[in-house]
Design an enzyme around this catalytic site. Structure first.
Site, mmCIF file in Angstrom:
data_model
loop_
_atom_site.group_PDB
_atom_site.id
_atom_site.type_symbol
_atom_site.label_atom_id
_atom_site.label_comp_id
_atom_site.label_asym_id
_atom_site.label_seq_id
_atom_site.Cartn_x
_atom_site.Cartn_y
_atom_site.Cartn_z
ATOM 1 N N GLU B 60 0.880 -1.167 0.000
ATOM 2 C CA GLU B 60 0.000 0.000 0.000
ATOM 3 C C GLU B 60 0.916 1.214 0.000
ATOM 4 O OE1 GLU B 60 -3.086 -0.469 2.979
ATOM 5 O OE2 GLU B 60 -3.183 1.708 3.156
ATOM 6 N N ASP B 71 -5.388 9.858 9.514
ATOM 7 C CA ASP B 71 -4.154 9.234 10.002
ATOM 8 C C ASP B 71 -3.688 9.848 11.302
ATOM 9 O OD1 ASP B 71 -3.267 7.232 7.994
ATOM 10 O OD2 ASP B 71 -3.450 8.943 6.645
ATOM 11 N N TYR B 185 -11.172 -3.049 3.169
ATOM 12 C CA TYR B 185 -10.261 -2.686 4.253
ATOM 13 C C TYR B 185 -11.096 -2.470 5.520
ATOM 14 C CZ TYR B 185 -6.196 -0.195 6.252
ATOM 15 O OH TYR B 185 -5.118 0.200 7.019
#
Lengths: 413, 278
Positions: B60, B71, B185
């Protein structure tokens, strides 16, 4: 019926953005991590019900009247009017709201919604500290836990507001990532929300962020325009010809503009912060220099680098020091309903002085961007023209910056 | 931006299909995240090839963004370093093209929508296809907003990979499954990316994975967020097809700063993530 009791949903606006997906024309949406989708859906659902609930409306208006001090006056600025010698200039006195700016109209609305939804933990982001103070204030009033994210750089620039928030019982958390200003504080608040989504309500301070925030924050500030309309009618017997407001994220501007969007005879002018000049890199003039892009959950005009990274904004006014702008403003810009113009740091600071000396009103530096535009506008007007400026906040919080700028000392140190 | 439009199931690339078809029941697919240009631009190709050699099944590749709000501080740090050193979007396609000369490991790009819009959607997907990209993850583009990129994604055969979270409803999981190509995911905890202590990744993850397995039937499932060791990885991905590690790798690289043998040591860490310590 008093102006306060008149509510937006009883009015017949043909302008009815956003659509059900949260778009104002091409702008808006919800560009957020998957984890926030259920929270935004819940918020949208709850807000829709609350908005039309008589009890909620009554409670909100009660606090706006008894705690915020609404309605705020529409003041004729006699010496400023005389100074230009052309049109009549009125100030919509949001500076007289409790805590010193319009921001509390929104935090009252959102905190009541949070309590209705059973959320006990409130988070907020702040740049200049005004929204942080307005949030800490309502959390103190209603006894809720309050966490405010603020960039380390802004904490230094706005120490007084940091201490105000602390005194009000808020936990002010310093943000050290990125540029350490409002955009980074917003990133941190969103991260907190992502992590504590079950029990936390995020009170966003401007008409930015993912749907339904830009719509909801606008609705909570709509009272500014509704009062202005009624007051101008009462004093002058007609609508104003021009309405001026400063635009950072754009909450005070949308608050006073929204009511008049359908009234094409009223010219709306939004003043953005040009910093050292809209053509320089030290600017926050989103419409003059930005392009459409995505930040903090919505698609809107945005200052960015040639690689699509978010550019750092600059303005002497911490409250306008933001690289984005609310999506509804982007729509009003593209459709040319609102005329957006840049005003430099120097022009704004001159207006701070002029307004203080002529009117005995020390305006916030944000607000002074709108007042500065009189220099350009007034010479083109005739005696009968009516101009309303949204006097969105008072300048007490800016005394440090003002002292340094005019007298070479920082009043805070 | 309607979610109602019927969309056919996205085809995974041949490279991606092979990874999951060849998986033996006992082995977990390991997807490793690396920020392009971190620690230095010239390291990225070598790191990807080294990861493959030491057990990675999928790469990734992170496209650095100034404001990565999904994040944590680790990935924000690596992104800032890369941007400061002059990262440009074209570097991504160069990196993938160079890797493709020597390896057929599936590579998915992960990043935020703004730099992609700015680069030009059509140009981005065309270049990605030419370089040999197998998928795209954009954590700030939920299914609602995919209208913007769907057409380019389809015409260039770069499937979108969406995320599901513990608070996603069953219906939502089914929708994400229908729209994703390659894998889905799964975000194991509510929060941002970042390594966590083992006991923070608790039992509720197991119940979440049971729901995932019931609702996600078209795509394999990889689980991530908070995995820092082989033990974490095995426990969390017990009922999934595999796992994703990102921040722990960046932390490991940072901890080896200044060490002349950092790459070998880092690759040993990678081997241990996959196989456990010898």
């Amino acid at each position: 019926m008093s102006t306060l009791e008149k509510s937006p949903e009883t009015d017949n606006l043909t302008y009815n953005f956003p659509n059900s997906s949260g778009y104002f024309g091409k702008f808006g949406g919800k560009f957020v991590p998957e984890i926030l989708i259920p929270a935004l859906d819940e918020l949208e659902r709850e807000y829709k019900v609350a908005k039309d609930d008589e009890q909620f409306k009554k409670e909100r208006l009660h606090h706006l009247r008894e705690y915020v001090g609404r309605p705020t006056p529409l003041t004729l600025t006699e010496r400023l009017t005389e100074h230009y010698g052309t049109g009549k200039i009125y100030f919509k006195r949001e500076d007289l709201c409790h805590t010193g700016a319009h921001k509390i109209n929104n935090t009252i609305g959102q905190v009541l919604l949070a309590m209705r939804m059973g959320k006990k933990r409130i988070i907020a982001e702040t740049g200049a500290g005004q929204h942080g103070v307005a949030t800490a204030t309502v959390c103190a009033k209603f006894g809720l836990e309050c966490i405010v994210y603020m960039g380390e750089e802004d904490m230094r620039r706005q120490k007084l507001n940091v201490d105000r928030m602390r005194l009000l019982g808020a936990d002010v958390r310093s943000v050290t990532s990125g540029s350490r200003t409002l955009k980074d504080a917003t990133n941190e608040a969103i991260r907190d929300w992502v992590t504590n989504v079950d029990d936390t309500f995020y009170i966003i301070g401007s008409v930015v962020g993912p749907h339904p925030y830009p719509m909801m924050v606008r609705d909570f500030h709509d009272v500014i325009g509704l009062e202005t309309e009624a007051q101008c009618l009462e004093i002058e017997g007609r609508d104003p010809d021009y309405i001026l407001a400063c635009v950072g994220g754009g909450s005070n501007a949308i608050g006073i503009f929204h009511r008049f969007i359908d009234k094409k005879h009223v010219k709306l002018i939004g003043l953005e912060a040009a910093g050292e000049g809209a053509e320089t890199n030290k600017t926050a003039a989103t419409f003059s220099k930005g392009q459409p892009g995505v930040l903090h959950g919505s698609l809107s005009y945005l200052l960015q680098t040639h690689q699509g990274q978010i550019a750092l904004a600059h303005s002497i006014s911490a409250g306008l020091d933001y690289p984005g702008v609310g999506p509804e403003h982007s729509h009003l810009f593209d459709t040319k309903r609102v005329d957006y113009r840049p005003v430099t740091d120097t022009e704004a600071m001159d207006a701070v002085k002029r307004c203080s000396m002529l009117e005995g009103i020390i305006p916030a530096i944000e607000t002074a961007h709108a007042i500065a535009w009189l220099e350009t506008l007034m010479p083109t007007l005739t005696k009968d023209d009516i101009v309303v400026i949204n006097c969105s906040g008072r300048g007490d919080k800016d005394m440090g910056t003002i002292s340094e700028y005019f007298y070479g000392t920082n009043g805070q140190s | 931006m309607s979610t109602a439009a019927a969309v056919s199931i996205k085809a995974a690339s041949e490279r991606m299909k092979r990874v999951f078809e060849e998986r033996v029941e006992s082995a977990k697919i390991m997807n490793l995240f690396i920020t392009a240009g971190f620690p230095r631009k010239e390291d990225t190709v070598e790191l990807i090839l080294g990861y493959e050699k030491n057990g990675a099944d999928i790469i990734e590749l992170g496209m650095p963004f100034s404001d990565p709000l999904a994040d944590g501080p680790t990935i924000q740090y690596s992104s800032e370093k890369s941007i400061e050193a002059g990262f440009v979007m074209d570097d991504i396609f160069d990196i993938v093209a160079q890797v493709r000369k020597r390896s057929q490991i599936p590579i998915v790009l992960m990043g935020y929508i703004n730099p992609v819009i700015h680069y030009g959607l059509e140009k981005f997907f065309a270049k990605g296809q030419e370089a040999g990209i197998d998928g795209l993850i954009l954590p700030d583009v939920p299914v609602e907003e995919s209208g913007l990129i769907q057409q380019a994604s389809q015409s260039h055969n770069i499937p979108l990979i969406y995320l599901v979270a513990p608070n996603s409803t069953d219906e939502r999981m089914k929708l994400v499954d229908q729209r994703s190509g390659g894998f889905v995911y799964c975000v194991s905890v509510t929060g941002v990316t970042g390594a966590r202590k083992g006991d923070e990744v608790d039992e509720s993850v197991k119940r979440f994975i049971e729901r995932i397995n019931k609702n996600i039937t078209n795509n394999p499932v990889l689980i991530g967020f908070g995995i820092a060791s082989h033990t974490d990885a095995m426990r969390i991905s017990e009922k999934a097809d595999g796992f994703v590690v990102g921040s722990a790798l960046i932390n490991n690289i940072r901890s080896l700063d200044g060490d002349a043998e950092w790459k070998e040591k880092h690759f040993r860490f990678v081997r241990e993530l996959k196989f456990g310590s010898a």
